[in-house]
Design a protein around this motif. Structure first.
Motif, mmCIF file in Angstrom:
data_model
loop_
_atom_site.group_PDB
_atom_site.id
_atom_site.type_symbol
_atom_site.label_atom_id
_atom_site.label_comp_id
_atom_site.label_asym_id
_atom_site.label_seq_id
_atom_site.Cartn_x
_atom_site.Cartn_y
_atom_site.Cartn_z
ATOM 1 N N SER A 168 -10.735 -5.390 8.796
ATOM 2 C CA SER A 168 -10.415 -6.644 8.118
ATOM 3 C C SER A 168 -9.142 -6.440 7.285
ATOM 4 O O SER A 168 -8.817 -5.295 6.935
ATOM 5 C CB SER A 168 -11.565 -7.048 7.201
ATOM 6 O OG SER A 168 -11.642 -6.123 6.130
ATOM 7 N N PRO A 169 -8.436 -7.518 6.953
ATOM 8 C CA PRO A 169 -7.208 -7.374 6.154
ATOM 9 C C PRO A 169 -7.445 -6.616 4.846
ATOM 10 O O PRO A 169 -6.641 -5.771 4.441
ATOM 11 C CB PRO A 169 -6.788 -8.822 5.887
ATOM 12 C CG PRO A 169 -7.359 -9.593 7.018
ATOM 13 C CD PRO A 169 -8.631 -8.912 7.375
ATOM 14 N N ARG A 170 -8.569 -6.901 4.213
ATOM 15 C CA ARG A 170 -8.872 -6.228 2.938
ATOM 16 C C ARG A 170 -9.068 -4.712 3.173
ATOM 17 O O ARG A 170 -8.538 -3.887 2.432
ATOM 18 C CB ARG A 170 -10.150 -6.841 2.345
ATOM 19 C CG ARG A 170 -10.445 -6.404 0.927
ATOM 20 C CD ARG A 170 -11.785 -6.971 0.499
ATOM 21 N NE ARG A 170 -11.747 -8.417 0.360
ATOM 22 C CZ ARG A 170 -11.458 -9.021 -0.788
ATOM 23 N NH1 ARG A 170 -11.179 -8.318 -1.866
ATOM 24 N NH2 ARG A 170 -11.448 -10.335 -0.861
ATOM 25 N N ALA A 171 -9.830 -4.381 4.241
ATOM 26 C CA ALA A 171 -10.095 -2.968 4.539
ATOM 27 C C ALA A 171 -8.801 -2.243 4.912
ATOM 28 O O ALA A 171 -8.616 -1.071 4.569
ATOM 29 C CB ALA A 171 -11.110 -2.865 5.672
ATOM 30 N N ILE A 172 -7.910 -2.972 5.604
ATOM 31 C CA ILE A 172 -6.622 -2.364 6.001
ATOM 32 C C ILE A 172 -5.819 -1.978 4.760
ATOM 33 O O ILE A 172 -5.306 -0.859 4.648
ATOM 34 C CB ILE A 172 -5.826 -3.354 6.894
ATOM 35 C CG1 ILE A 172 -6.458 -3.419 8.291
ATOM 36 C CG2 ILE A 172 -4.354 -2.950 6.990
ATOM 37 C CD1 ILE A 172 -5.884 -4.480 9.203
ATOM 38 N N LEU A 216 -0.100 -10.874 12.030
ATOM 39 C CA LEU A 216 0.948 -9.849 11.988
ATOM 40 C C LEU A 216 2.281 -10.396 12.507
ATOM 41 O O LEU A 216 3.324 -10.227 11.873
ATOM 42 C CB LEU A 216 0.473 -8.649 12.825
ATOM 43 C CG LEU A 216 1.460 -7.506 12.993
ATOM 44 C CD1 LEU A 216 1.766 -6.857 11.657
ATOM 45 C CD2 LEU A 216 0.898 -6.463 13.956
ATOM 46 N N VAL A 217 2.213 -11.063 13.661
ATOM 47 C CA VAL A 217 3.441 -11.578 14.276
ATOM 48 C C VAL A 217 4.129 -12.572 13.342
ATOM 49 O O VAL A 217 5.342 -12.500 13.102
ATOM 50 C CB VAL A 217 3.104 -12.240 15.638
ATOM 51 C CG1 VAL A 217 4.273 -13.063 16.145
ATOM 52 C CG2 VAL A 217 2.713 -11.190 16.660
ATOM 53 N N LEU A 218 3.338 -13.465 12.782
ATOM 54 C CA LEU A 218 3.912 -14.494 11.910
ATOM 55 C C LEU A 218 4.487 -13.874 10.636
ATOM 56 O O LEU A 218 5.587 -14.239 10.189
ATOM 57 C CB LEU A 218 2.833 -15.535 11.564
ATOM 58 C CG LEU A 218 3.305 -16.780 10.843
ATOM 59 C CD1 LEU A 218 4.353 -17.521 11.650
ATOM 60 C CD2 LEU A 218 2.143 -17.719 10.538
ATOM 61 N N SER A 219 3.776 -12.918 10.064
ATOM 62 C CA SER A 219 4.274 -12.328 8.814
ATOM 63 C C SER A 219 5.546 -11.524 9.058
ATOM 64 O O SER A 219 6.470 -11.541 8.246
ATOM 65 C CB SER A 219 3.188 -11.475 8.145
ATOM 66 O OG SER A 219 2.996 -10.295 8.862
ATOM 67 N N ASN A 234 3.995 -1.048 5.202
ATOM 68 C CA ASN A 234 4.426 -0.194 6.308
ATOM 69 C C ASN A 234 3.255 0.599 6.876
ATOM 70 O O ASN A 234 3.096 0.701 8.094
ATOM 71 C CB ASN A 234 5.519 0.769 5.828
ATOM 72 C CG ASN A 234 6.910 0.241 6.107
ATOM 73 O OD1 ASN A 234 7.376 0.285 7.234
ATOM 74 N ND2 ASN A 234 7.563 -0.289 5.076
ATOM 75 N N VAL A 235 2.434 1.137 5.984
ATOM 76 C CA VAL A 235 1.290 1.937 6.444
ATOM 77 C C VAL A 235 0.254 1.028 7.122
ATOM 78 O O VAL A 235 -0.430 1.429 8.071
ATOM 79 C CB VAL A 235 0.667 2.707 5.256
ATOM 80 C CG1 VAL A 235 -0.590 3.444 5.671
ATOM 81 C CG2 VAL A 235 1.682 3.695 4.679
ATOM 82 N N ALA A 236 0.191 -0.201 6.649
ATOM 83 C CA ALA A 236 -0.812 -1.135 7.191
ATOM 84 C C ALA A 236 -0.446 -1.638 8.590
ATOM 85 O O ALA A 236 -1.332 -2.072 9.342
ATOM 86 C CB ALA A 236 -0.972 -2.316 6.242
ATOM 87 N N LEU A 237 0.844 -1.585 8.934
ATOM 88 C CA LEU A 237 1.295 -2.192 10.205
ATOM 89 C C LEU A 237 0.506 -1.733 11.436
ATOM 90 O O LEU A 237 0.018 -2.574 12.198
ATOM 91 C CB LEU A 237 2.790 -1.916 10.418
ATOM 92 C CG LEU A 237 3.765 -2.845 9.698
ATOM 93 C CD1 LEU A 237 5.198 -2.394 9.952
ATOM 94 C CD2 LEU A 237 3.596 -4.279 10.194
ATOM 95 N N PRO A 238 0.357 -0.406 11.669
ATOM 96 C CA PRO A 238 -0.394 -0.001 12.880
ATOM 97 C C PRO A 238 -1.836 -0.500 12.854
ATOM 98 O O PRO A 238 -2.384 -0.848 13.907
ATOM 99 C CB PRO A 238 -0.345 1.530 12.821
ATOM 100 C CG PRO A 238 0.800 1.854 11.933
ATOM 101 C CD PRO A 238 0.879 0.750 10.930
ATOM 102 N N MET A 239 -2.440 -0.531 11.674
ATOM 103 C CA MET A 239 -3.837 -1.010 11.590
ATOM 104 C C MET A 239 -3.903 -2.503 11.899
ATOM 105 O O MET A 239 -4.829 -2.968 12.565
ATOM 106 C CB MET A 239 -4.400 -0.747 10.185
ATOM 107 C CG MET A 239 -4.603 0.727 9.896
ATOM 108 S SD MET A 239 -5.399 1.005 8.310
ATOM 109 C CE MET A 239 -4.016 1.088 7.207
ATOM 110 N N ARG A 240 -2.922 -3.244 11.413
ATOM 111 C CA ARG A 240 -2.905 -4.695 11.701
ATOM 112 C C ARG A 240 -2.699 -4.928 13.193
ATOM 113 O O ARG A 240 -3.284 -5.836 13.782
ATOM 114 C CB ARG A 240 -1.804 -5.377 10.893
ATOM 115 C CG ARG A 240 -2.085 -5.361 9.391
ATOM 116 C CD ARG A 240 -0.958 -5.993 8.621
ATOM 117 N NE ARG A 240 -0.895 -7.427 8.820
ATOM 118 C CZ ARG A 240 0.055 -8.204 8.318
ATOM 119 N NH1 ARG A 240 1.018 -7.669 7.576
ATOM 120 N NH2 ARG A 240 0.044 -9.495 8.540
#
Lengths: 237, 411
Positions: free
Chosen positions: A118-122, B3-6, A106-112
């Motif tokens: 990068s995914p790891r940094a997120i 993101l969209v796919l997940s 949930n917290v990662a969503l805005p960053m994504r």
């Protein structure tokens, strides 16, 4: 002279209908960096409407909202969404976390969505944020496995995800018990005093409002009071 | 994973039962479409192949393309003559061997002369009207499959006896004739001859096996009472699909009526086209019904996720991102449904092909099916397109939601 973080210019919001309802009437307001602002007023006075207008969730019927000196009136919906994503963080009365995702996700969503890290940094930043708010032991849990106060702290972490300069909170303690209310309030205050954020919070709780740096009061959509105060550190405890 | 796919994957995974129903809908649609296409196109191909094998690709007969000009018309510059008896034309193709030689120089394939005749066949007190075809056994095998259809005797058996005759097996059964039976043939011209049965054939077509006999060219010419007559040239082209074009050119060159197998079977081929239209309509209907299932699941998810959509929008997710999430959900349903549907379609086609049965019209004992990648690709493409459309409208509705309305309602 510094550019205001948020500026409302003669901002009015009217709900159309057989009998049009004016939610916010001709409001002029400037919010500077590192302010801790309470918006108060009786029910139906337009507090939340003002917050949504300042947070670009809603569009004023007339007037303008400027974010970092930039007018938002003529922005497309996608541009407004990008400003929300990068420069504003929201906390609502109810946590509004996505139930299928873990609190870290949930917290990662805005960053994504922003896609700067990068995914790891997120994931690392999401875990750091949650740990800094005392949720380090619950990283893999889903929202329904946490208490109300914990969920609201997750919502604060999510609002901070993209490191926005402004946090807009709509009754952030409205559904919490007194202990959780104190915890969440302390977190919001720490954001201003330790992290240099600006927090604008709608609240019914006048005691909390008095412990904030500035109080704006609304009545029938009009600004009736805008009071800055120096808060006694002893009173804040 | 993006993101969209997940997010899309999480949504459909958390509604496993509804998702399974939607996937089953698409799977059934694709599966039955593949099976129907395999069955329809298989039987069509088999039918055309049988037609192409059984008939000459091109048949040139002694009928003229234009009626001959009457001598009176040619001699006198009168406006019109009434009551003239048409000039009698000698039947048969003029200079047949020269015509054949000329055609052989450019027609890709094999040619053979033949004589088409009608005769009454008399045996054991029974009279049957029969088509007697005079052939040249040396070139007949290059043009038709008669040699491979021989049950008893061979084409060369025609040289064994004078007035030798090959009969269809059903015709022989009907009159009780066997090998070496002596049969009387009486032509329409009054010629009568005794013929000996030297072979029996079975083409699989009842009409041919019940009414046809083959003799040597010379024998048929005697029956027609016309020495050297050739009234048909049959051609087997290297590419059966080119028959129509070649036939038109032959008609222009010789002036005789030249008919390709496509022209001869125009009614049947039109019926096949109509059948294909029907087939694709039914297949389309099946996939359309399946897409309603997808629409249903995406609509349900969108409805259930109204609050989440508002939250995502308040976080800063754009309309395009929201729309893509729900479209991708629909495409996931379509993709998984299509993949499973292809497997189901293949298995059902295999099952159908293994069924044994008999029809009174032909010798098939298995339903002919066609395995073609295009069936799978087409059904999957239509299913994915339907899923996209089924997902698009709920997705568009989701993207248009006003977050403030939902947040106010929720609080």
């Amino acid at each position: 002279m510094t550019v205001p973080l948020i500026e409302a210019r003669q901002m009015t919001k009217v709900l159309p209908g057989i009998v049009p309802v004016t939610l916010v009437h001709d409001v002029d307001l400037i919010i500077q960096p590192r302010e801790f602002v309470a918006i108060t007023g009786p029910s139906g006075s337009g507090k939340s409407s003002l917050l949504y207008l300042l947070g670009l969730l809603d569009v004023p019927t007339s007037g303008d909202v400027l974010i970092n000196g930039r007018s938002t009136t003529r922005m497309s919906e996608e541009e407004r969404a990008y400003v929300r994503l990068a420069q504003l963080g929201f906390v609502f009365q109810f946590h509004f976390l996505l139930p299928e995702f873990s609190i870290t996700e949930n917290v990662a969503l805005p960053m994504r969505a922003l896609g700067r890290l990068s995914p790891r940094a997120i994931m690392a930043r999401a875990e750091d944020l949650l740990a800094s708010l005392g949720l380090g032991d619950h990283l893999r849990k889903n929202p329904d496995q946490l208490s109300g106060g914990q969920r609201q702290r997750v919502a604060v972490a999510r609002a901070l995800a993209n490191d926005p300069p402004v946090i807009l909170a709509d009754e952030p303690t409205g559904s919490l018990d007194s202990v959780s209310t104190g915890q969440v309030f302390d977190i919001l205050r720490a954001l201003v005093e330790q992290r240099g954020k600006t927090v604008v919070a709608v609240t019914h709780d006048l005691d909390l409002a008095r412990r904030m740096h500035r109080q704006i009061e609304l009545l029938d959509g009009r600004l009736t009071k805008d009071e800055r105060r120096v808060v006694d550190p002893a009173q804040q405890g | 994973m993006t993101l969209v796919l997940s997010m899309a994957w999480t949504h459909v995974r958390h509604r496993a039962r509804q998702t399974l129903v939607a996937v089953a809908g698409v799977m059934t649609g694709v599966g039955f479409s593949v099976m129907m296409a395999a069955m329809m196109e298989g039987s069509q191909d088999d039918f055309i192949k049988t037609l192409v094998d059984a008939l000459p690709h091109i048949s040139i007969t002694d009928e003229l393309r234009e009626p001959t000009r009457q001598p009176a018309d040619a001699l006198y510059a009168a406006a019109e003559f009434h009551g003239l008896t048409p000039d009698v034309r000698r039947p048969g193709i003029k200079n047949p061997m020269a015509t054949i030689a000329s055609l052989r120089s450019w027609v890709p394939g094999a040619l053979t002369p033949s004589v088409q005749s009608k005769a009454v066949l008399r045996f054991a007190g029974r009279n049957l009207t029969t088509s007697i075809i005079g052939i040249d056994p040396r070139t007949e095998a290059e043009v038709s499959n008669l040699a491979t259809h021989m049950k008893q005797g061979t084409l060369n058996s025609l040289y064994r006896e004078s007035n030798a005759l090959l009969l269809g097996d059903r015709l022989a059964n009907k009159i009780g004739a066997r090998i070496n039976s002596n049969i009387t043939l009486a032509s329409a011209n009054g010629a009568t001859m005794n013929a000996t049965v030297v072979g029996l054939f079975h083409t699989g077509f009842r009409a041919t096996d019940e009414t046809t006999g083959f003799v040597l060219l010379k024998t048929a010419q005697i029956l027609e009472r016309q020495t050297g007559i050739i009234n048909e040239i049959r051609i087997r082209t290297s590419d059966p699909m080119q028959a129509r074009l070649i036939s038109e050119r032959i008609g222009e060159q010789t002036g005789y009526k030249s008919i390709s197998w496509q022209e001869a079977q125009e009614d049947l081929l039109s019926a096949i086209t109509l059948r294909n239209v029907l087939m694709y309509t039914i297949v389309g209907a099946i996939l359309l019904v399946a897409s309603f299932g997808t629409y249903n699941i995406i609509s349900t998810i969108t409805h259930e996720k109204t609050r989440d959509i508002a939250i995502l929008k308040s976080l800063g997710f754009g309309n395009g991102t929201i729309r893509r999430i729900f479209i991708v959900e629909a495409l996931l349903v379509g993709l998984v449904g299509s993949a499973l549907g292809c497997v189901l379609g293949y298995l059902m086609t295999r099952g159908l092909a293994s069924l044994e049965f008999k029809t009174p019209f032909s010798d098939y004992n298995h339903l002919p099916v066609l395995y073609s990648a295009s069936h799978y690709l087409l059904a999957s493409a239509v299913a994915l397109a339907s899923s996209f459309i089924a997902g698009y409208f709920p997705a568009r509705g989701a993207a248009r939601l006003h977050p403030v309305d939902i947040i106010r309602g929720a609080t």
